[in-house]
Design a protein around this motif. Structure first.
Motif, PDB file in Angstrom:
ATOM      1  N   GLN A 112      67.551   7.115-128.152  1.00  0.00           N
ATOM      2  CA  GLN A 112      68.791   7.501-128.817  1.00  0.00           C
ATOM      3  C   GLN A 112      69.324   8.813-128.246  1.00  0.00           C
ATOM      4  O   GLN A 112      70.531   9.014-128.141  1.00  0.00           O
ATOM      5  CB  GLN A 112      68.567   7.610-130.328  1.00  0.00           C
ATOM      6  CG  GLN A 112      68.234   6.255-130.936  1.00  0.00           C
ATOM      7  CD  GLN A 112      67.954   6.303-132.428  1.00  0.00           C
ATOM      8  OE1 GLN A 112      68.439   7.176-133.131  1.00  0.00           O
ATOM      9  NE2 GLN A 112      67.157   5.363-132.897  1.00  0.00           N
ATOM     10  N   ILE A 137      74.688   0.914-121.456  1.00  0.00           N
ATOM     11  CA  ILE A 137      73.957   0.224-122.510  1.00  0.00           C
ATOM     12  C   ILE A 137      72.525  -0.034-122.050  1.00  0.00           C
ATOM     13  O   ILE A 137      72.247  -0.068-120.851  1.00  0.00           O
ATOM     14  CB  ILE A 137      74.660  -1.079-122.971  1.00  0.00           C
ATOM     15  CG1 ILE A 137      74.778  -2.058-121.826  1.00  0.00           C
ATOM     16  CG2 ILE A 137      76.023  -0.785-123.555  1.00  0.00           C
ATOM     17  CD1 ILE A 137      75.279  -3.411-122.293  1.00  0.00           C
ATOM     18  N   PHE A 138      71.631  -0.160-123.027  1.00  0.00           N
ATOM     19  CA  PHE A 138      70.202  -0.110-122.742  1.00  0.00           C
ATOM     20  C   PHE A 138      69.485  -1.362-123.242  1.00  0.00           C
ATOM     21  O   PHE A 138      69.962  -2.049-124.138  1.00  0.00           O
ATOM     22  CB  PHE A 138      69.576   1.106-123.435  1.00  0.00           C
ATOM     23  CG  PHE A 138      70.220   2.417-123.089  1.00  0.00           C
ATOM     24  CD1 PHE A 138      69.657   3.248-122.127  1.00  0.00           C
ATOM     25  CD2 PHE A 138      71.385   2.832-123.727  1.00  0.00           C
ATOM     26  CE1 PHE A 138      70.245   4.459-121.811  1.00  0.00           C
ATOM     27  CE2 PHE A 138      71.980   4.045-123.415  1.00  0.00           C
ATOM     28  CZ  PHE A 138      71.405   4.853-122.454  1.00  0.00           C
ATOM     29  N   SER A 191      74.216  10.022-122.364  1.00  0.00           N
ATOM     30  CA  SER A 191      75.036   9.177-121.496  1.00  0.00           C
ATOM     31  C   SER A 191      76.496   9.136-121.963  1.00  0.00           C
ATOM     32  O   SER A 191      77.369   8.772-121.205  1.00  0.00           O
ATOM     33  CB  SER A 191      74.458   7.758-121.425  1.00  0.00           C
ATOM     34  OG  SER A 191      74.872   6.992-122.540  1.00  0.00           O
ATOM     35  N   ASN A 247      69.413   1.436-128.331  1.00  0.00           N
ATOM     36  CA  ASN A 247      69.555   2.885-128.501  1.00  0.00           C
ATOM     37  C   ASN A 247      70.752   3.312-129.323  1.00  0.00           C
ATOM     38  O   ASN A 247      71.348   4.360-129.082  1.00  0.00           O
ATOM     39  CB  ASN A 247      69.615   3.599-127.137  1.00  0.00           C
ATOM     40  CG  ASN A 247      68.293   3.514-126.422  1.00  0.00           C
ATOM     41  OD1 ASN A 247      67.286   3.094-127.013  1.00  0.00           O
ATOM     42  ND2 ASN A 247      68.255   3.914-125.182  1.00  0.00           N
ATOM     43  N   ALA A 298      80.105   2.205-126.005  1.00  0.00           N
ATOM     44  CA  ALA A 298      80.425   2.511-124.613  1.00  0.00           C
ATOM     45  C   ALA A 298      81.917   2.311-124.345  1.00  0.00           C
ATOM     46  O   ALA A 298      82.538   3.087-123.621  1.00  0.00           O
ATOM     47  CB  ALA A 298      79.586   1.650-123.679  1.00  0.00           C
ATOM     48  N   ASN A 344      78.372   5.287-135.210  1.00  0.00           N
ATOM     49  CA  ASN A 344      77.813   5.032-133.887  1.00  0.00           C
ATOM     50  C   ASN A 344      78.916   4.880-132.847  1.00  0.00           C
ATOM     51  O   ASN A 344      78.843   5.466-131.770  1.00  0.00           O
ATOM     52  CB  ASN A 344      76.947   3.768-133.918  1.00  0.00           C
ATOM     53  CG  ASN A 344      75.487   4.089-134.160  1.00  0.00           C
ATOM     54  OD1 ASN A 344      74.818   4.619-133.279  1.00  0.00           O
ATOM     55  ND2 ASN A 344      75.005   3.791-135.349  1.00  0.00           N
ATOM     56  N   GLU A 388      68.788   9.774-125.134  1.00  0.00           N
ATOM     57  CA  GLU A 388      69.299   9.394-123.823  1.00  0.00           C
ATOM     58  C   GLU A 388      70.696   8.783-123.952  1.00  0.00           C
ATOM     59  O   GLU A 388      71.603   9.092-123.169  1.00  0.00           O
ATOM     60  CB  GLU A 388      68.330   8.391-123.190  1.00  0.00           C
ATOM     61  CG  GLU A 388      68.298   8.455-121.693  1.00  0.00           C
ATOM     62  CD  GLU A 388      67.385   7.416-121.093  1.00  0.00           C
ATOM     63  OE1 GLU A 388      67.058   6.414-121.764  1.00  0.00           O
ATOM     64  OE2 GLU A 388      67.006   7.597-119.927  1.00  0.00           O
ATOM     65  N   ALA A 389      70.860   7.931-124.967  1.00  0.00           N
ATOM     66  CA  ALA A 389      72.154   7.282-125.169  1.00  0.00           C
ATOM     67  C   ALA A 389      73.239   8.324-125.444  1.00  0.00           C
ATOM     68  O   ALA A 389      74.332   8.257-124.875  1.00  0.00           O
ATOM     69  CB  ALA A 389      72.065   6.284-126.318  1.00  0.00           C
ATOM     70  N   GLN A 433      73.279  -4.685-129.976  1.00  0.00           N
ATOM     71  CA  GLN A 433      73.720  -4.523-128.599  1.00  0.00           C
ATOM     72  C   GLN A 433      75.244  -4.579-128.510  1.00  0.00           C
ATOM     73  O   GLN A 433      75.838  -3.868-127.703  1.00  0.00           O
ATOM     74  CB  GLN A 433      73.069  -5.593-127.705  1.00  0.00           C
ATOM     75  CG  GLN A 433      73.225  -5.344-126.215  1.00  0.00           C
ATOM     76  CD  GLN A 433      72.551  -4.064-125.748  1.00  0.00           C
ATOM     77  OE1 GLN A 433      72.864  -2.964-126.228  1.00  0.00           O
ATOM     78  NE2 GLN A 433      71.614  -4.163-124.835  1.00  0.00           N
ATOM     79  N   ALA A 447      76.441  -1.297-129.403  1.00  0.00           N
ATOM     80  CA  ALA A 447      76.216  -0.396-128.268  1.00  0.00           C
ATOM     81  C   ALA A 447      77.314  -0.572-127.221  1.00  0.00           C
ATOM     82  O   ALA A 447      77.797   0.406-126.634  1.00  0.00           O
ATOM     83  CB  ALA A 447      74.850  -0.659-127.647  1.00  0.00           C
TER      84      ALA A 447
END
Lengths: 260, 259
Positions: free
Chosen positions: A165, B84-85, A171, B89, B159, B99, A167-168, B152, B155
């Motif tokens: 989290q 994205i991971f 980014s 995350n 982004a 978020n 790291e996110a 996801q 996420a």
């Protein structure tokens, strides 16, 4: 059938250990002046004392216990609050996975370790010597004690967070403060609040005896009555303190269970 | 455009992750990076937004030397690079909206973002991003209540809220079931095609690379060993060529089929 012969197990090490431990126990008992006769007569005397305390407590004294008890709780609240408030930023700096400056975190952890080895009683007597008797010295002692406790638990929580989290957030172009706000605080807040409540529980118990060294609260009244040998009043103080501590522990742990 | 020039990465523990990487990703490409675990795919991706520092060489994103950017400059570069991971995350203890709004942190002064005071246009950006990945109805849900595929998608929305020029995806579907995998990959392609966002994705599944990417790059032991466009690809030849990447050819029955 042929007998199987295995070499005998050597018990020398075990026997030596038993001997050493026994010698240590006996030696310490002698050094401390421990005697069985003394202990037995002490138990008898203690029983008589307990009888004077709890068979006929001076209930009329109860109203005069309320104020010092409230003061004790107040001292704990203020001490816990200040301690937790300072503990948070220090824990952030002491955690090795976030700031990543060993020059800051290492010495800080060392200092925190020292803080935690000093019992609240010792701190309190120190502050009484510096600032005089009264609740202020007690609050200060509790604040520092809480600070040591909570900062240690909190920086360990920070080091155990899900680093993905963080790291996110990086980014996304977040700076350190935003990483703290959006990735670290949400993850550790419930634990931090739980530690703070736990610190409060510990502090209420500690505050109850702090008065003994003159740092305010119920302990001070306790000490006075004990020195006047008013055991009937001491009994009342102990009973009331017991129930207050019990109630606070109960409520606080109930909240903590919901937090984490 | 992303350009790697003679890039090498050696980790402090001596592990040589990447050696002499030269790679240019053109505007609007969908680049799939394939290779064995530990080949250096994640490292390569993280050099693009400097989550990891390069040891030598240069990494350039839209004219900015990312490997030398620090502080505010680096944060502004990262703002244009969505990521994205595999593990999603997202911050599980926050709402979906918070978020996605956190995707806007680099656009505002710290005092504002710390207080969570995002202006109305930002909220519109967040709603639109959620709508694009079809999860707007979860806007007020707590992120931890969502399934993996939904997380996801949040996420991706986060982004998108960055309004990025580049999208990095580090094993975006490795923790997802086949159905959700297709959904998530479809969203990534849609964003790549409709917005012209340059996309770089590490993928475990060769067939996903074939289906979604416009170009496939294979990495083995830290070196680029394979680089072909998907258009006009000779598939039987491709599977034989995979020996360069995976150490042995891939057989037809090892591919998941048309995912």
């Amino acid at each position: 059938m042929e007998q199987i012969v295995v070499p005998k197990k050597h018990n020398l090490r075990r026997n030596l250990t038993i001997l050493l431990v026994a010698a240590l126990i006996i030696g310490s008992a002698r050094f401390a002046g421990f005697s069985i006769v003394g202990t037995l007569s002490g138990i008898l005397r203690g029983g008589r004392l307990l009888g004077r305390m709890f068979l006929s407590p001076a209930w009329s004294y109860a109203p005069r216990v309320v104020d010092p008890l409230v003061e004790t709780i107040r001292m704990s609240v203020v001490g816990t609050f200040i301690g937790a408030l300072v503990a948070f930023p220090v824990a952030v700096l002491a955690a090795e996975n976030f700031i990543r400056k060993p020059l800051i975190s290492r010495p800080l952890r060392f200092i925190l370790n020292i803080f935690r080895t000093i019992p609240a009683m010792v701190l309190a007597s120190l502050f009484v010597a510096v600032f005089g008797t009264g609740a202020f010295s007690g609050v200060l002692a509790l604040a520092i004690f809480t600070f040591g406790l909570i900062s240690k638990l909190t920086f360990e929580s920070i080091e155990a967070i899900d680093y993905g989290q963080v790291e996110a957030l990086m980014s996304l172009g977040a700076n350190q403060i935003n990483v703290l706000r959006y990735a670290i605080v949400p993850q550790i807040l419930p634990q931090f609040l739980s530690y703070t409540l736990y610190g409060f529980e510990v502090n209420v118990r500690a505050a109850a005896v702090l008065g003994y060294v003159g740092a305010g609260g119920i302990g001070q009244v306790f000490e006075q009555n004990l020195s006047f040998r008013r055991f009937d009043r001491v009994g009342v103080i102990i009973i009331l303190t017991f129930f207050v501590v019990l109630a606070i522990d109960f409520v606080s742990s109930a909240i903590r269970r919901r937090l984490v | 455009m992303i350009r790697f020039t003679d890039v090498s990465k050696v980790y402090p523990n001596g592990v040589r992750a990447l050696t002499d990487i030269n790679l240019t990703v053109e505007e609007g490409e969908f680049l799939a990076i394939i290779g064995l675990s530990g080949a250096g795919k994640s490292t390569l991706l993280r050099l693009i937004n400097r989550l990891i520092d390069t040891t030598s060489g240069a990494v350039e994103v839209d004219g900015m030397m990312v490997n030398r950017a620090t502080g505010r400059q680096l944060r502004e570069a990262r703002r244009k690079i969505g990521m994205i991971f595999q593990g999603f995350n997202i911050v599980k203890r926050m709402s979906v909206l918070s978020n996605v709004l956190s995707g806007r942190v680099a656009y505002h002064p710290t005092w504002r973002t710390v207080l969570g005071l995002f202006p109305e246009p930002d909220k519109q950006i967040a709603y639109r991003a959620l709508q694009r990945v079809d999860i707007l109805e979860k806007v007020h849900a707590r992120a931890s209540e969502l399934s993996g595929g939904q997380q996801q998608r949040v996420a991706i929305a986060r982004a998108l809220a960055q309004e990025p020029r580049v999208m990095l995806a580090d094993e975006p579907v490795a923790s997802l079931d086949p159905i959700t995998t297709v959904q998530v990959m479809d969203y990534l392609r849609q964003i790549n095609v409709e917005d012209g966002i340059t996309t770089v994705a590490n993928l475990h599944h060769v067939d996903l690379a074939l289906k979604y990417a416009t170009r496939v790059v294979g990495i083995r032991a830290g070196r680029i060993v394979y680089d072909v466009p998907i258009k006009g690809l000779d598939r039987p030849q491709f599977f034989r060529d995979m020996e360069q990447v995976y150490g042995r050819p891939i057989h037809h029955d090892e591919v998941l089929g048309e995912a």
